[in-house]
Design a protein around this motif. Structure first.
Motif, PDB file in Angstrom:
ATOM      1  N   HIS A   7       1.017  -1.458   0.100  1.00  0.00           N
ATOM      2  CA  HIS A   7      -0.084   0.145  -0.111  1.00  0.00           C
ATOM      3  C   HIS A   7       0.986   1.349  -0.018  1.00  0.00           C
ATOM      4  O   HIS A   7       0.535   2.172  -0.792  1.00  0.00           O
ATOM      5  CB  HIS A   7      -0.892  -0.142   1.239  1.00  0.00           C
ATOM      6  CG  HIS A   7      -1.741   1.245   1.307  1.00  0.00           C
ATOM      7  ND1 HIS A   7      -2.641   1.509   0.370  1.00  0.00           N
ATOM      8  CD2 HIS A   7      -1.929   2.081   2.335  1.00  0.00           C
ATOM      9  CE1 HIS A   7      -3.315   2.739   0.569  1.00  0.00           C
ATOM     10  NE2 HIS A   7      -3.124   3.120   1.881  1.00  0.00           N
ATOM     11  N   ARG A   8       2.073   1.217   0.722  1.00  0.00           N
ATOM     12  CA  ARG A   8       2.959   2.377   0.898  1.00  0.00           C
ATOM     13  C   ARG A   8       3.557   2.588  -0.570  1.00  0.00           C
ATOM     14  O   ARG A   8       3.672   3.604  -0.823  1.00  0.00           O
ATOM     15  CB  ARG A   8       3.921   1.969   1.819  1.00  0.00           C
ATOM     16  CG  ARG A   8       3.966   3.280   2.934  1.00  0.00           C
ATOM     17  CD  ARG A   8       5.016   2.920   3.941  1.00  0.00           C
ATOM     18  NE  ARG A   8       4.507   2.111   5.168  1.00  0.00           N
ATOM     19  CZ  ARG A   8       5.243   1.464   5.894  1.00  0.00           C
ATOM     20  NH1 ARG A   8       6.471   1.179   5.731  1.00  0.00           N
ATOM     21  NH2 ARG A   8       4.835   0.467   6.704  1.00  0.00           N
ATOM     22  N   SER A   9       4.122   1.750  -1.047  1.00  0.00           N
ATOM     23  CA  SER A   9       4.745   1.600  -2.565  1.00  0.00           C
ATOM     24  C   SER A   9       3.701   2.225  -3.300  1.00  0.00           C
ATOM     25  O   SER A   9       4.178   2.873  -4.376  1.00  0.00           O
ATOM     26  CB  SER A   9       5.098   0.127  -2.861  1.00  0.00           C
ATOM     27  OG  SER A   9       5.805  -0.297  -2.223  1.00  0.00           O
ATOM     28  N   VAL A  10       2.582   1.838  -3.463  1.00  0.00           N
ATOM     29  CA  VAL A  10       1.697   2.324  -4.317  1.00  0.00           C
ATOM     30  C   VAL A  10       1.300   3.552  -4.291  1.00  0.00           C
ATOM     31  O   VAL A  10       1.199   4.387  -5.160  1.00  0.00           O
ATOM     32  CB  VAL A  10       0.244   1.557  -4.395  1.00  0.00           C
ATOM     33  CG1 VAL A  10      -0.761   2.147  -5.159  1.00  0.00           C
ATOM     34  CG2 VAL A  10       0.377  -0.051  -4.907  1.00  0.00           C
ATOM     35  N   PHE A  11       1.333   4.117  -3.036  1.00  0.00           N
ATOM     36  CA  PHE A  11       0.929   5.538  -2.919  1.00  0.00           C
ATOM     37  C   PHE A  11       2.208   6.305  -2.917  1.00  0.00           C
ATOM     38  O   PHE A  11       2.031   7.197  -3.764  1.00  0.00           O
ATOM     39  CB  PHE A  11       0.865   5.766  -1.168  1.00  0.00           C
ATOM     40  CG  PHE A  11       0.884   7.162  -0.786  1.00  0.00           C
ATOM     41  CD1 PHE A  11      -0.481   7.949  -1.060  1.00  0.00           C
ATOM     42  CD2 PHE A  11       1.758   7.611  -0.045  1.00  0.00           C
ATOM     43  CE1 PHE A  11      -0.547   9.048  -0.617  1.00  0.00           C
ATOM     44  CE2 PHE A  11       1.482   8.949   0.199  1.00  0.00           C
ATOM     45  CZ  PHE A  11       0.451   9.902   0.076  1.00  0.00           C
ATOM     46  N   ILE A  13       4.437   5.617  -5.697  1.00  0.00           N
ATOM     47  CA  ILE A  13       4.566   5.624  -6.767  1.00  0.00           C
ATOM     48  C   ILE A  13       3.701   6.644  -7.367  1.00  0.00           C
ATOM     49  O   ILE A  13       3.787   7.426  -8.691  1.00  0.00           O
ATOM     50  CB  ILE A  13       4.234   4.186  -7.407  1.00  0.00           C
ATOM     51  CG1 ILE A  13       5.516   3.350  -7.179  1.00  0.00           C
ATOM     52  CG2 ILE A  13       4.044   4.510  -9.042  1.00  0.00           C
ATOM     53  CD1 ILE A  13       5.482   1.890  -7.566  1.00  0.00           C
ATOM     54  N   GLY A  14       2.328   6.757  -6.846  1.00  0.00           N
ATOM     55  CA  GLY A  14       1.464   7.695  -7.391  1.00  0.00           C
ATOM     56  C   GLY A  14       1.770   9.011  -7.063  1.00  0.00           C
ATOM     57  O   GLY A  14       1.468  10.060  -8.090  1.00  0.00           O
ATOM     58  N   VAL A  15       2.342   9.415  -6.169  1.00  0.00           N
ATOM     59  CA  VAL A  15       2.868  10.628  -5.831  1.00  0.00           C
ATOM     60  C   VAL A  15       3.812  11.184  -6.790  1.00  0.00           C
ATOM     61  O   VAL A  15       3.847  12.522  -7.335  1.00  0.00           O
ATOM     62  CB  VAL A  15       3.512  10.876  -4.368  1.00  0.00           C
ATOM     63  CG1 VAL A  15       4.023  12.211  -4.200  1.00  0.00           C
ATOM     64  CG2 VAL A  15       2.311  10.922  -3.106  1.00  0.00           C
ATOM     65  N   LEU A  16       5.008  10.287  -7.160  1.00  0.00           N
ATOM     66  CA  LEU A  16       6.006  10.605  -8.207  1.00  0.00           C
ATOM     67  C   LEU A  16       5.497  10.982  -9.474  1.00  0.00           C
ATOM     68  O   LEU A  16       5.855  11.465 -10.296  1.00  0.00           O
ATOM     69  CB  LEU A  16       6.791   9.570  -8.071  1.00  0.00           C
ATOM     70  CG  LEU A  16       8.045   9.456  -6.838  1.00  0.00           C
ATOM     71  CD1 LEU A  16       8.833   8.056  -6.769  1.00  0.00           C
ATOM     72  CD2 LEU A  16       8.716  10.592  -6.780  1.00  0.00           C
ATOM     73  N   ALA A  17       4.374  10.003  -9.805  1.00  0.00           N
ATOM     74  CA  ALA A  17       3.867  10.005 -11.192  1.00  0.00           C
ATOM     75  C   ALA A  17       2.985  11.434 -11.203  1.00  0.00           C
ATOM     76  O   ALA A  17       2.870  12.014 -12.434  1.00  0.00           O
ATOM     77  CB  ALA A  17       2.722   8.984 -11.354  1.00  0.00           C
TER      78      ALA A  17
END
Length: 173
Positions: A7-11, A13-17
């Motif tokens: 869940h932290r990894s997805v979050f 990656i979303g912020v960077l994108a």
């Protein structure tokens, strides 16, 4: 695999994108380049009057060859010899011999003095002056000998003339 970790990894990656897409959407202003500056034409006021002529008036009364010859004096000083000596204790001496004046100018780190020849001989030649090498009260003596002034001895003293410094010198090649 742990659900909290993914869940932290997805979050992240979303912020960077999101950050990348926002920066890509912004308009960038073009920098003014050197080429644009060169191509930009500036208005410079110009005069319709012609420039001043650069003509120099020519001399009409040329001197004759004899007048120029009488007015021109050229001298070549061939009576000057410059030699460098390395001495012990450590001292470098630049000696400029003035044959016409029977003088030598001795230049060292301690000072510069002009000495006058005191003898008629050429082996040794003896030059002296009544001041120390630094220009103070005392004396300086320069003796050169051998063919082409190959060796020299400098003796110098200050006000206390009993305390004489002696330097043995050889001509530098």
């Amino acid at each position: 695999m742990n659900f909290g970790y993914s869940h932290r990894s997805v979050f992240l990656i979303g912020v960077l994108a999101s950050a990348i897409s926002i920066s890509a959407c912004q308009q960038q202003e073009p920098d003014s380049s050197l080429e644009d500056s060169i191509n930009a034409e500036e208005s410079v006021p110009m005069s319709a009057d012609p420039a001043e002529p650069n003509d120099m008036p020519a001399a009409t009364d040329n001197a004759t060859l004899n007048e120029v010859e009488e007015d021109t004096i050229a001298t070549v000083n061939t009576g000057v010899t410059q030699l460098t000596y390395l001495c012990s204790p450590e001292l470098k001496v630049e000696a400029t011999y003035k044959e016409e004046d029977n003088q030598v100018v001795v230049d060292t780190d301690m000072g510069i003095v002009t000495l006058t020849k005191t003898n008629e001989g050429t082996n040794p030649e003896v030059f002296e002056v009544a001041t120390a090498i630094d220009g103070s009260e005392g004396f300086t003596q320069w003796r050169v000998a051998h063919e082409s002034r190959a060796t020299g001895v400098m003796r110098t003293a200050g006000a206390d003339q009993s305390n004489v410094n002696t330097y043995e010198c050889n001509k530098a090649e």
